[in-house]
Design a protein around this motif. Structure first.
Motif, mmCIF file in Angstrom:
data_model
loop_
_atom_site.group_PDB
_atom_site.id
_atom_site.type_symbol
_atom_site.label_atom_id
_atom_site.label_comp_id
_atom_site.label_asym_id
_atom_site.label_seq_id
_atom_site.Cartn_x
_atom_site.Cartn_y
_atom_site.Cartn_z
ATOM 1 N N THR A 1 0.840 -1.201 0.000
ATOM 2 C CA THR A 1 0.000 0.000 0.000
ATOM 3 C C THR A 1 0.872 1.247 0.000
ATOM 4 O O THR A 1 1.783 1.377 0.831
ATOM 5 N N ILE A 2 0.612 2.168 -0.925
ATOM 6 C CA ILE A 2 1.343 3.429 -0.958
ATOM 7 C C ILE A 2 0.520 4.567 -0.370
ATOM 8 O O ILE A 2 1.049 5.520 0.201
ATOM 9 N N SER A 3 -0.817 4.500 -0.494
ATOM 10 C CA SER A 3 -1.688 5.558 0.011
ATOM 11 C C SER A 3 -3.113 5.029 0.037
ATOM 12 O O SER A 3 -3.355 3.848 -0.227
ATOM 13 N N TYR A 4 -4.059 5.924 0.348
ATOM 14 C CA TYR A 4 -5.466 5.530 0.433
ATOM 15 C C TYR A 4 -6.346 6.533 -0.298
ATOM 16 O O TYR A 4 -6.086 7.742 -0.280
ATOM 17 N N THR A 5 -7.372 6.003 -0.942
ATOM 18 C CA THR A 5 -8.441 6.829 -1.493
ATOM 19 C C THR A 5 -9.611 6.789 -0.517
ATOM 20 O O THR A 5 -10.064 5.709 -0.134
ATOM 21 N N TRP A 6 -10.087 7.957 -0.116
ATOM 22 C CA TRP A 6 -11.151 8.037 0.889
ATOM 23 C C TRP A 6 -12.498 8.251 0.197
ATOM 24 O O TRP A 6 -12.678 9.187 -0.566
ATOM 25 N N ILE A 7 -13.422 7.334 0.482
ATOM 26 C CA ILE A 7 -14.772 7.387 -0.068
ATOM 27 C C ILE A 7 -15.747 7.645 1.082
ATOM 28 O O ILE A 7 -15.689 6.981 2.118
ATOM 29 N N THR A 8 -16.653 8.606 0.898
ATOM 30 C CA THR A 8 -17.607 8.985 1.928
ATOM 31 C C THR A 8 -19.024 8.648 1.478
ATOM 32 O O THR A 8 -19.410 8.952 0.344
ATOM 33 N N ASP A 9 -19.794 8.001 2.370
ATOM 34 C CA ASP A 9 -21.197 7.750 2.026
ATOM 35 C C ASP A 9 -22.084 8.857 2.584
ATOM 36 O O ASP A 9 -21.607 9.795 3.237
ATOM 37 N N VAL A 10 -23.382 8.764 2.349
ATOM 38 C CA VAL A 10 -24.303 9.842 2.702
ATOM 39 C C VAL A 10 -24.437 10.022 4.204
ATOM 40 O O VAL A 10 -24.839 11.088 4.684
ATOM 41 N N THR A 11 -24.107 9.002 4.997
ATOM 42 C CA THR A 11 -24.190 9.107 6.453
ATOM 43 C C THR A 11 -22.956 9.755 7.063
ATOM 44 O O THR A 11 -22.903 9.980 8.263
ATOM 45 N N GLY A 12 -21.943 10.022 6.240
ATOM 46 C CA GLY A 12 -20.717 10.605 6.748
ATOM 47 C C GLY A 12 -19.642 9.596 7.051
ATOM 48 O O GLY A 12 -18.531 9.976 7.423
ATOM 49 N N ARG A 13 -19.914 8.307 6.880
ATOM 50 C CA ARG A 13 -18.898 7.293 7.131
ATOM 51 C C ARG A 13 -17.863 7.317 6.014
ATOM 52 O O ARG A 13 -18.196 7.369 4.831
ATOM 53 N N GLU A 14 -16.589 7.238 6.396
ATOM 54 C CA GLU A 14 -15.498 7.281 5.440
ATOM 55 C C GLU A 14 -14.850 5.898 5.324
ATOM 56 O O GLU A 14 -14.602 5.233 6.321
ATOM 57 N N TYR A 15 -14.570 5.504 4.097
ATOM 58 C CA TYR A 15 -13.910 4.238 3.822
ATOM 59 C C TYR A 15 -12.519 4.532 3.259
ATOM 60 O O TYR A 15 -12.387 5.290 2.289
ATOM 61 N N ALA A 16 -11.503 3.923 3.848
ATOM 62 C CA ALA A 16 -10.132 4.072 3.357
ATOM 63 C C ALA A 16 -9.824 2.913 2.411
ATOM 64 O O ALA A 16 -9.652 1.773 2.842
ATOM 65 N N VAL A 17 -9.769 3.210 1.127
ATOM 66 C CA VAL A 17 -9.529 2.193 0.109
ATOM 67 C C VAL A 17 -8.050 2.234 -0.257
ATOM 68 O O VAL A 17 -7.549 3.269 -0.715
ATOM 69 N N PRO A 18 -7.320 1.146 -0.077
ATOM 70 C CA PRO A 18 -5.873 1.170 -0.320
ATOM 71 C C PRO A 18 -5.525 1.320 -1.801
ATOM 72 O O PRO A 18 -6.205 0.754 -2.673
ATOM 73 N N ASN A 19 -4.488 2.090 -2.068
ATOM 74 C CA ASN A 19 -3.892 2.188 -3.399
ATOM 75 C C ASN A 19 -2.614 1.363 -3.397
ATOM 76 O O ASN A 19 -1.681 1.646 -2.631
ATOM 77 N N TYR A 20 -2.561 0.342 -4.218
ATOM 78 C CA TYR A 20 -1.439 -0.585 -4.203
ATOM 79 C C TYR A 20 -0.380 -0.194 -5.232
ATOM 80 O O TYR A 20 -0.680 0.364 -6.297
ATOM 81 N N LEU A 21 0.870 -0.536 -4.894
ATOM 82 C CA LEU A 21 1.956 -0.412 -5.851
ATOM 83 C C LEU A 21 1.881 -1.550 -6.872
ATOM 84 O O LEU A 21 1.025 -2.420 -6.787
ATOM 85 N N THR A 22 2.799 -1.543 -7.829
ATOM 86 C CA THR A 22 2.759 -2.522 -8.903
ATOM 87 C C THR A 22 2.969 -3.935 -8.377
ATOM 88 O O THR A 22 3.642 -4.156 -7.376
ATOM 89 N N SER A 23 2.392 -4.896 -9.091
ATOM 90 C CA SER A 23 2.522 -6.305 -8.734
ATOM 91 C C SER A 23 3.792 -6.879 -9.365
ATOM 92 O O SER A 23 4.690 -6.138 -9.768
ATOM 93 N N ARG A 24 3.867 -8.191 -9.469
ATOM 94 C CA ARG A 24 5.060 -8.833 -10.012
ATOM 95 C C ARG A 24 5.267 -8.441 -11.477
ATOM 96 O O ARG A 24 4.347 -8.480 -12.282
ATOM 97 N N GLU A 25 6.498 -8.046 -11.805
ATOM 98 C CA GLU A 25 6.844 -7.681 -13.169
ATOM 99 C C GLU A 25 8.225 -8.237 -13.515
ATOM 100 O O GLU A 25 9.074 -8.445 -12.645
ATOM 101 N N VAL A 26 8.448 -8.465 -14.813
ATOM 102 C CA VAL A 26 9.709 -8.996 -15.311
ATOM 103 C C VAL A 26 10.336 -7.967 -16.246
ATOM 104 O O VAL A 26 9.646 -7.345 -17.066
ATOM 105 N N ASN A 27 11.653 -7.780 -16.114
ATOM 106 C CA ASN A 27 12.372 -6.828 -16.942
ATOM 107 C C ASN A 27 13.604 -7.503 -17.541
ATOM 108 O O ASN A 27 14.344 -8.202 -16.840
ATOM 109 N N LEU A 28 13.813 -7.300 -18.827
ATOM 110 C CA LEU A 28 14.985 -7.828 -19.533
ATOM 111 C C LEU A 28 15.909 -6.667 -19.843
ATOM 112 O O LEU A 28 15.462 -5.623 -20.345
ATOM 113 N N ARG A 29 17.217 -6.851 -19.573
ATOM 114 C CA ARG A 29 18.143 -5.738 -19.677
ATOM 115 C C ARG A 29 19.438 -6.172 -20.350
ATOM 116 O O ARG A 29 19.930 -7.284 -20.109
#
Length: 615
Positions: A582-610
Motif C-alpha cells: 500500500t502506498i496511500s489511500y483513497t477516501w470514499i464517503t457515504d451519505v451518512t458521513g462514514r469514510e472508507y479508506a480504500v488502499p492504493n497498491y503499488l505494482t505487482s510482479r513484473e519482469v524486466n529484460l536488460r
C-alpha cells in the motif's frame, strides 16, 4: 532535517562508455579526454518509460509516462594553477493518464468490501528542470584550493486534471459455506466525484559562491560563502466535488451545492538567501595505527523573506584506538536549521506565509566502524545511534505522493533511533550487505487539540452531517505526541550476490526490503487524526545476469566486437512474491458521513529484460 551530500565527479583519462536498454527504457554514458588530458568530459543520457509497470495497477486505463534527462560534466585546465569546470543537467518528466476503471477489494475477514469505479477525464502533468554551474578553480599550491561558482536553476511545473468518477461500494460474501463466497453480496453505497486542478509553478534561482580549502600542519581549514537569489511564481486552482447517493457532501441545510478543498491562489516570492561557513579539521597521529580527529565549524544563514539569521555550530570527534581490532569511534553534535522553501510556506488554502521561520534540529550522534575478516574475507560493520530534538516544525501531510505543508511553525518533536549495517564478501569477490534501522519520530502541537460536542441526549454531534441538534456539552482532547509521517519503527534491507562456481560469469542477486507500518489519516487537514497505520512494506526482487562478452578475449583485428569491452544480459523479477504493498489511500464517503479508506497498491510482479554494453 538533514544536511546535503557533497558529490565529487571523477575525471576520465580515455574514451569509454556504456549503453543499456531494457523494457523500462535505456541509457547512454560517454566519457573521454584530450591527448594532453587538459580537457575531460562526461555525458549521460537516460530515457525511461514506466508504462509497462503501471499497467499492473488496480486502476486500468492509458498511462503514457516519459522521463528524460541529460547530464554533462566538462573540465579544462587553463594552466597548472587554474581550472574551468561546467556541470549541466536537464530533465523533463511527462505524465498522461486517462483512467478507465478500477476494482479493489479491501477490508477485513468480517467486513470484506469491494470498490468499483468508472472514470472519465484525464490528467496531464509536465515537469521541466535545468541546472547550469560554471566553476573557476585556483590551485596556487598543493595546500590551497579556491573555487568560484556561478550557477542557475530553472523549474517549470504544470499539473492539470479533470477526473470524474462513479463509484460503487459493495459488501462481499464472507460465509465460507456460501457458494458465492468472495462475490458481491449487496451494494452498500454509490456516489460520484469530480476532481479539478490547474496548478502552474515557475521558479528561477541564481547562485554565486566562493569555497576554499587550506591545509596547514595537522589542520585543514575550509570556508564558503553563497548568495542565492530565488524568484518563484505560482498559480493554484483546485476543487473537489463529492456526491453520495444523490446528495452533495457535506450536506447543507440550505440545499446549496458545496465544493470541497477549494484553492484559488496566486503567489510570488522574491528571496535572497545568504549563507556562509567556516570549518577546521584537526588530526593527530598517536602512533602507527591510532589517531584522533576533531572537526569543528559554524554556519550562518540569512533569509530575506522572513528576515531571520540563524547560527549553526557543529562538532565531530573520532578516535581510532590502538587495539587488535580495527575499530573507529565517532561522536558528533550540532545545530541544523532548514530555511523554508516556497512549498513549505504554502498552507492548504494556498496562502503564502513569508514569515515562516527555519525549522531547527539539534543532533546528538554516537557511532563506530569495525573492519574485520570472516572466512578470510574483508567485512565492515557500522552502527550509529542518534537523537534529534526538533523545534519550530512546519507540520505536513502526505496525500498520495504529494506533500502538503501547514505553513506554520506550530509543532515540536523528536527523532531517535539506531542504524546498523554489515557489508562484505559473503561470497568471494562479490559485495553484499544487510542493514537494520530502528527509529521513532513524533511531534506535538497545541493546535492538535480538538473538541467533541454532544447534544442534550448525550449523542455526539458530527459537524457537517447533523443539523437539528444544538450542542449542550463539549470535551477537549489533547492527543500529545503523535507520529510524524515518516515514523517507521523498523526497516530491514538485504542485498546478496552469488554466482555458479562452474560458471562464474553467471551471477544472481537478491534484494529484500521490509518496512514496518507508516501512519496515515483522512484527508481533512487535521493532523491529530493521522495515527492510523498502513500495512508493512514487503518486497523481494530477484535478478540474474550473464557476461556474454568480457575484456581479454582473443578476436581477429577486424572483428567488430573488438570495440566492445564487456556485455551483460540480465533478467530481473520485481516483487517476485507478488505482494500488494500500500502506498496511500483513497477516501470514499457515504451519505451518512462514514469514510472508507480504500488502499492504493503499488505494482505487482513484473519482469524486466536488460542489456548492458561497455566500450
Amino acid at each position: 532535517m538533514s544536511s546535503v551530500l557533497d558529490v565529487k565527479y571523477r575525471r576520465p583519462r580515455k574514451f569509454a562508455g556504456t549503453a543499456s536498454g531494457s523494457l523500462l527504457g535505456g541509457s547512454l554514458h560517454l566519457e573521454g579526454a584530450s591527448d594532453n588530458y587538459r580537457f575531460t568530459w562526461i555525458l549521460g543520457v537516460r530515457q525511461k518509460n514506466t508504462q509497462y509497470l503501471l499497467n499492473s495497477l488496480d486502476t486500468k486505463g492509458s498511462y503514457l509516462p516519459s522521463f528524460t534527462d541529460v547530464q554533462t560534466y566538462l573540465t579544462y585546465d587553463l594552466s597548472d594553477k587554474w581550472e574551468l569546470d561546467f556541470l549541466g543537467n536537464f530533465s523533463r518528466n511527462k505524465y498522461l493518464t486517462i483512467p478507465q476503471s478500477r476494482s479493489t477489494s479491501f477490508g477485513t475477514i468480517n467486513e470484506a468490501l469491494d470498490l468499483q469505479v468508472y472514470f472519465g477525464g484525464q490528467e496531464v502533468d509536465q515537469f521541466e528542470a535545468g541546472t547550469g554551474a560554471l566553476s573557476l578553480i585556483y590551485h596556487p599550491n598543493e595546500q590551497t584550493n579556491v573555487k568560484f561558482i556561478v550557477s542557475g536553476y530553472k523549474d517549470i511545473e504544470d499539473v492539470t486534471y479533470d477526473i470524474l468518477g462513479q463509484y460503487y461500494i459493495n459488501q462481499l460474501e464472507t460465509d465460507l459455506s456460501n457458494p458465492n463466497f468472495g462475490q458481491v453480496a449487496y451494494n452498500i453505497g454509490t456516489g460520484s466525484f469530480l476532481n479539478h486542478a490547474r496548478d502552474f509553478l515557475n521558479a528561477t534561482i541564481y547562485s554565486f559562491a566562493n569555497k576554499g580549502t587550506i591545509n596547514y600542519g595537522k589542520n585543514q581549514f575550509l570556508w564558503g560563502i553563497t548568495d542565492k537569489i530565488e524568484y518563484v511564481t505560482d498559480q493554484m486552482k483546485q476543487w473537489n466535488f463529492i456526491d453520495s447517493a444523490g446528495f452533495s457532501l457535506p450536506q447543507n441545510p440550505s440545499n446549496e451545492i458545496n465544493l470541497q478543498n477549494v484553492v484559488n491562489a496566486s503567489n510570488s516570492l522574491l528571496n535572497n538567501d545568504i549563507e556562509g561557513y567556516v570549518e577546521n579539521v584537526w588530526t593527530k597521529q598517536l602512533n602507527d595505527t591510532s589517531h584522533i580527529t576533531l572537526t569543528a565549524g559554524i554556519r550562518s544563514n540569512y533569509l530575506s523573506s522572513n528576515n531571520q539569521n540563524v547560527i549553526s555550530p557543529r562538532v565531530t570527534f573520532s578516535y581510532k584506538p590502538k587495539w587488535k581490532k580495527d575499530i573507529l569511534f565517532r561522536a558528533s553534535s550540532g545545530f541544523y536549521y532548514q530555511p523554508p522553501s516556497f512549498q513549505e510556506m504554502l498552507n492548504f488554502n494556498g496562502v503564502l506565509n513569508t514569515d515562516l521561520k527555519a525549522q531547527q534540529s539539534i543532533h546528538f550522534v554516537l557511532g563506530s566502524d569495525l573492519n574485520f575478516k570472516a572466512w578470510q574475507r574483508p567485512f565492515k560493520f557500522s552502527a550509529e545511534a542518534f537523537y534529534k530534538a526538533l523545534n519550530y516544525l512546519d507540520p505536513y501531510e502526505i496525500n498520495d505522493v504529494n506533500i502538503q505543508y501547514f505553513g506554520n511553525n506550530a509543532a515540536k518533536g523528536y527523532s531517535a533511533g539506531i542504524d546498523m549495517k554489515v557489508s562484505g564478501e559473503f561470497v568471494r569477490t562479490l559485495q553484499s550487505w544487510a542493514s537494520l534501522s530502528i527509529m521513532q519520530t513524533r511531534e506535538e502541537s497545541a493546535t492538535y487539540s480538538y473538541f467533541t460536542y454532544y447534544n442534550s441526549n448525550g449523542q455526539e454531534i458530527i459537524p457537517g452531517y447533523t443539523y437539528n441538534n444544538i450542542p449542550t456539552d463539549s470535551v477537549k482532547h489533547n492527543p500529545g505526541y503523535i507520529p510524524r509521517p515518516t515514523d517507521q519503527l523498523v526497516t530491514f534491507g538485504l542485498f546478496f550476490q552469488d554466482y555458479l562456481p562452474t560458471l562464474p560469469d553467471f551471477k544472481m542477486h537478491l534484494s529484500l526490503i521490509f518496512g514496518s507500518s507508516l501512519p496515515f489519516g483522512p484527508p481533512d487537514n487535521l493532523r491529530y487524526k493521522d495515527t492510523l497505520r498502513m500495512p508493512p512494506y514487503r518486497r523481494v526482487d530477484l535478478g540474474f545476469s550473464y557476461q556474454i562478452l568480457k575484456a581479454g578475449r582473443k578476436l581477429s583485428p577486424h572483428n567488430a566486437f573488438n570495440y566492445i569491452k564487456s556485455a551483460w544480459i540480465g533478467l530481473e523479477v520485481f516483487n517476485i512474491l507478488d505482494i500488494n504493498n500500500t502506498i496511500s489511500y483513497t477516501w470514499i464517503t457515504d451519505v451518512t458521513g462514514r469514510e472508507y479508506a480504500v488502499p492504493n497498491y503499488l505494482t505487482s510482479r513484473e519482469v524486466n529484460l536488460r542489456l548492458v554494453i561497455g566500450f
